[in-house]
Write a protein that holds these residues in place. Structure first.
Motif, PDB file in Angstrom:
ATOM      1  N   PRO A   2       0.824  -1.214   0.000  1.00 28.11           N
ATOM      2  CA  PRO A   2       0.000   0.000   0.000  1.00 28.11           C
ATOM      3  C   PRO A   2       0.859   1.266   0.000  1.00 28.11           C
ATOM      4  O   PRO A   2       1.981   1.264   0.501  1.00 28.11           O
ATOM      5  CB  PRO A   2      -0.796  -0.119   1.316  1.00 28.11           C
ATOM      6  CG  PRO A   2       0.034  -0.985   2.194  1.00 28.11           C
ATOM      7  CD  PRO A   2       0.791  -1.908   1.288  1.00 28.11           C
ATOM      8  N   THR A   3       0.301   2.314  -0.580  1.00 27.03           N
ATOM      9  CA  THR A   3       1.001   3.601  -0.564  1.00 27.03           C
ATOM     10  C   THR A   3       0.749   4.291   0.772  1.00 27.03           C
ATOM     11  O   THR A   3      -0.398   4.418   1.213  1.00 27.03           O
ATOM     12  CB  THR A   3       0.481   4.503  -1.706  1.00 27.03           C
ATOM     13  OG1 THR A   3       0.623   3.790  -2.920  1.00 27.03           O
ATOM     14  CG2 THR A   3       1.247   5.814  -1.774  1.00 27.03           C
ATOM     15  N   ILE A   4       1.839   4.716   1.416  1.00 29.38           N
ATOM     16  CA  ILE A   4       1.700   5.441   2.690  1.00 29.38           C
ATOM     17  C   ILE A   4       2.117   6.891   2.455  1.00 29.38           C
ATOM     18  O   ILE A   4       3.237   7.166   2.016  1.00 29.38           O
ATOM     19  CB  ILE A   4       2.632   4.852   3.785  1.00 29.38           C
ATOM     20  CG1 ILE A   4       2.454   3.350   3.914  1.00 29.38           C
ATOM     21  CG2 ILE A   4       2.444   5.584   5.113  1.00 29.38           C
ATOM     22  CD1 ILE A   4       1.321   2.908   4.763  1.00 29.38           C
ATOM     23  N   LEU A   5       1.210   7.813   2.719  1.00 36.60           N
ATOM     24  CA  LEU A   5       1.525   9.235   2.589  1.00 36.60           C
ATOM     25  C   LEU A   5       1.733   9.857   3.971  1.00 36.60           C
ATOM     26  O   LEU A   5       1.178   9.380   4.958  1.00 36.60           O
ATOM     27  CB  LEU A   5       0.389   9.992   1.888  1.00 36.60           C
ATOM     28  CG  LEU A   5       0.003   9.565   0.473  1.00 36.60           C
ATOM     29  CD1 LEU A   5      -1.089  10.489  -0.052  1.00 36.60           C
ATOM     30  CD2 LEU A   5       1.204   9.579  -0.459  1.00 36.60           C
ATOM     31  N   ILE A   6       2.533  10.918   3.998  1.00 35.78           N
ATOM     32  CA  ILE A   6       2.719  11.673   5.245  1.00 35.78           C
ATOM     33  C   ILE A   6       1.816  12.905   5.182  1.00 35.78           C
ATOM     34  O   ILE A   6       1.846  13.650   4.194  1.00 35.78           O
ATOM     35  CB  ILE A   6       4.179  12.144   5.416  1.00 35.78           C
ATOM     36  CG1 ILE A   6       5.152  11.007   5.126  1.00 35.78           C
ATOM     37  CG2 ILE A   6       4.402  12.767   6.786  1.00 35.78           C
ATOM     38  CD1 ILE A   6       5.531  10.153   6.268  1.00 35.78           C
ATOM     39  N   ASN A   7       1.044  13.109   6.199  1.00 33.94           N
ATOM     40  CA  ASN A   7       0.071  14.207   6.242  1.00 33.94           C
ATOM     41  C   ASN A   7       0.772  15.573   6.169  1.00 33.94           C
ATOM     42  O   ASN A   7       1.619  15.870   7.004  1.00 33.94           O
ATOM     43  CB  ASN A   7      -0.724  14.085   7.555  1.00 33.94           C
ATOM     44  CG  ASN A   7      -1.918  15.007   7.581  1.00 33.94           C
ATOM     45  OD1 ASN A   7      -1.899  16.078   6.991  1.00 33.94           O
ATOM     46  ND2 ASN A   7      -2.961  14.577   8.260  1.00 33.94           N
ATOM     47  N   PRO A   8       0.419  16.398   5.181  1.00 37.97           N
ATOM     48  CA  PRO A   8       1.122  17.689   5.046  1.00 37.97           C
ATOM     49  C   PRO A   8       0.545  18.806   5.906  1.00 37.97           C
ATOM     50  O   PRO A   8       1.122  19.876   6.002  1.00 37.97           O
ATOM     51  CB  PRO A   8       0.907  18.043   3.569  1.00 37.97           C
ATOM     52  CG  PRO A   8      -0.410  17.427   3.228  1.00 37.97           C
ATOM     53  CD  PRO A   8      -0.545  16.180   4.090  1.00 37.97           C
ATOM     54  N   PHE A   9      -0.619  18.562   6.508  1.00 42.59           N
ATOM     55  CA  PHE A   9      -1.330  19.661   7.171  1.00 42.59           C
ATOM     56  C   PHE A   9      -0.906  19.830   8.631  1.00 42.59           C
ATOM     57  O   PHE A   9      -0.365  18.910   9.240  1.00 42.59           O
ATOM     58  CB  PHE A   9      -2.845  19.411   7.141  1.00 42.59           C
ATOM     59  CG  PHE A   9      -3.413  19.361   5.749  1.00 42.59           C
ATOM     60  CD1 PHE A   9      -3.372  20.475   4.924  1.00 42.59           C
ATOM     61  CD2 PHE A   9      -3.987  18.196   5.262  1.00 42.59           C
ATOM     62  CE1 PHE A   9      -3.902  20.439   3.648  1.00 42.59           C
ATOM     63  CE2 PHE A   9      -4.512  18.152   3.984  1.00 42.59           C
ATOM     64  CZ  PHE A   9      -4.467  19.270   3.172  1.00 42.59           C
TER      65      PHE A   9
END
Lengths: 95, 497
Positions: A2-9
């Protein structure tokens, strides 16, 4: 995989605050009028001051002005407002 | 606010009399959201009482939804002699579902709960329209509910709906710790296999343009370029004063397409921008069309690949474009200045996509900006300036440098507006050929050039004085003489860089 993104907010939790209780009446109260110093703000606040005194029997008006509208009010202005112990403060502008 | 045609989920609320109120109930229903201390709600009530009396409870339902507690609502209902059911929206869940922007707000629903009409605040003509609609839906004869000249105004604005006020028990809740050096690690978002990461970032509002998805792997690679721990707070970004941790800054860098070696510049840039002296708060929240312009000086230009030649203000190089874009993503996503929210700019600024230039120091006959500001040539520096969009001055036919500069002066006089150009700063960016061929050879040095710009810039104003000989008011005897003057751009030469 799965693709794991880091929250930019900004994820910080801000505790909400209750607004100050509304005044039950204006008569006899001390009201602060804070001009953010945009051109024209004084005309508006002058008119508001007359209305508050003549129509709503406000006892006292405290007038303060921010040095510039481009920045948050400096501590000096906030402290003056606190020391004046107003029942309510109206911050206003006109352009 | 929910709109006509939408069908919010059915709800049940405790009634003031203890019974549970359900909506929809198969009949046309009028919902009346109100607060007990709202004068406009109080003004509206007698009309709704009359409507309720006329409609009866068989053919239609009128429900008052109070945003206040049981005791305040009970007192209010007694005072106003409300004759229709009142529901207490204790945790404002139904208010959040219907999202009225103000009170009073009326929603007319059909028997299935679909919104067929809405009305915000008090408006007699709207009230009559909604009355006609509910009468028709219920098979009753329409009538004029709110007559003109009945002693009440035709319209009256309402109060903010409670669900939009800061609502909690946290009267003394602590604000954010603005001095904390350590922040929290960012949360991770796991995407399902069938979700396109680029589409996800667009949908989630990371940026209106596609970004490089900030995957853990890419962010880790970005973080490896600096020695700071990921949770170290580099700055607090106005206007929300949220913590820009090294990790969050790295996320912005990834999304914008920066290379890892740009991270040290980006960290310093964010730190400088959030220094109170720059007043980023004003720049980010203003109605003006300012945006922070980044100017890069020193050896870092070549180390990282900033380009200072043609097209310097646009898509000339990855370093310029991606650093400027990363900075803007950080300002919006961490600082919270988003269009339509805290960013109140009337016209915006194309620089909010990316606004980063480098100085062509090698072809500059004078000192570069950072040297003028006290650094040495072998130091690298970032300078920030709250700038309007760039305005070009095209002067191909001038025979002297002075003529070129005069053309620039005319443009300088329109910064902000020609009527009040005396308070503002400006950057004049000259192309090398202008400096070398037109200005420098004629011994117009940097200081002299700035003085010339200052002296020549201004709005030409003509003051006409009317002089009338004493005792004669006839226009025939009027002499006119004109005085011309210039309003300078600034009150000293220093604001012209």
């Amino acid at each position: 995989m799965p693709t794991i993104l880091i929250n930019p907010f900004d994820e910080s939790r801000r505790e909400p605050r209750l607004p100050a209780p509304r005044l039950d009446r204006l008569a006899g109260k001390k009201i602060g009028l804070l001009d953010i110093s945009k051109p024209g703000g004084n005309f508006f606040l002058d008119h508001l001051e007359r209305l508050l005194k003549d129509r709503f029997a406000v006892a006292e008006i405290v007038r303060l002005t921010k040095p510039t509208f481009t920045k948050p009010a400096p501590d000096k202005v906030i402290d003056s407002l606190l020391q004046a112990r107003c029942d309510a403060v109206i911050e206003a502008l006109a352009d | 606010m929910r709109e006509i045609g939408e069908q919010p989920a059915p709800f049940s609320l405790p009634g003031l009399d203890g019974a549970t109120i359900h909506c929809p109930d198969g009949k046309p229903t009028l919902l009346f959201f109100f607060e007990t201390d709202c004068p406009t709600c109080r003004l509206t009530l007698p009309y709704l009482n009359r409507l309720s009396q006329y409609m009866g409870s068989e053919s239609a339902t009128i429900i008052g939804i109070s945003q206040d507690d049981d005791s305040a609502t009970g007192e209010f209902a007694t005072q106003a002699e409300i004759n229709f059911p009142i529901a207490i929206d204790r945790d404002l869940m139904v208010s959040r579902q219907f999202e009225p922007t103000a009170v009073p707000t009326l929603f007319l629903l059909d028997g299935h709960g679909k919104i067929v009409r809405t009305q915000i605040a008090f408006d007699k003509s709207e009230l009559n329209v909604i009355t006609t609609d509910i009468c028709k839906a219920a098979g009753k004869e329409p009538f004029v509910l709110a007559k003109p000249f009945d002693g009440n105004p035709d319209t009256k604005p309402g109060c903010t709906s409670r669900h939009l006020e800061p609502a909690s028990e946290g009267a003394v809740a602590a604000g954010p710790n603005l001095f904390a050096k350590q922040g929290s690690r960012a949360s991770l978002i796991e995407l399902a296999d069938d979700v396109d990461p680029i589409d996800y970032c667009l949908e989630a509002g990371y940026d209106p343009l596609p970004v490089i998805p900030p995957t853990k792997q890419r962010v880790d690679q970005m973080l490896s370029a600096v020695k700071f721990p990921p949770d170290e707070v580099i700055a607090r970004v106005p206007p929300n004063y949220a913590a820009a941790t090294v990790e969050k800054i790295a996320v912005g860098a990834v999304m914008a397409g920066c290379r890892p070696e740009m991270m040290p510049v980006l960290l310093r840039l964010v730190q400088a921008a959030c220094d109170e002296r720059f007043n980023l708060h004003g720049c980010q929240a203003t109605t003006h069309f300012a945006a922070p312009l980044i100017i890069i000086n020193g050896p870092v230009r070549h180390e990282i690949g900033f380009v200072s030649s043609g097209n310097v203000f646009s898509n000339v190089a990855r370093a310029n474009s991606s650093l400027g874009r990363a900075f803007q993503l950080i300002l919006a996503n961490i600082g919270g200045a988003r269009p339509g929210e805290i960013d109140m700019s009337t016209l915006g600024n194309p620089g909010k996509f990316s606004y980063c230039i480098a100085e062509n120091e090698e072809e500059n006959p004078w000192d570069p900006l950072h040297v003028e500001m006290g650094f040495s040539r072998d130091q690298s520096a970032v300078t920030l300036f709250s700038a309007e969009p760039p305005r070009g001055v095209s002067e191909h036919n001038a025979r002297t440098g002075r003529t070129v500069l005069k053309a620039i002066c005319r443009a300088l006089a329109t910064v902000w507006t020609y009527r009040m150009c005396a308070m503002f700063e400006a950057f004049v960016i000259l192309c090398p050929e202008t400096c070398w061929e037109d200005i420098a050879p004629r011994r117009l040095h940097q200081r002299k050039t700035r003085e010339f710009l200052f002296d020549q810039t201004g709005s030409h104003c003509e003051l006409t004085m009317t002089m009338t000989p004493k005792g004669h008011s006839s226009p025939d005897f009027t002499n006119r003489s004109s005085l011309t003057a210039s309003l300078a751009i600034a009150n000293s030469r220093d604001p012209i860089k």
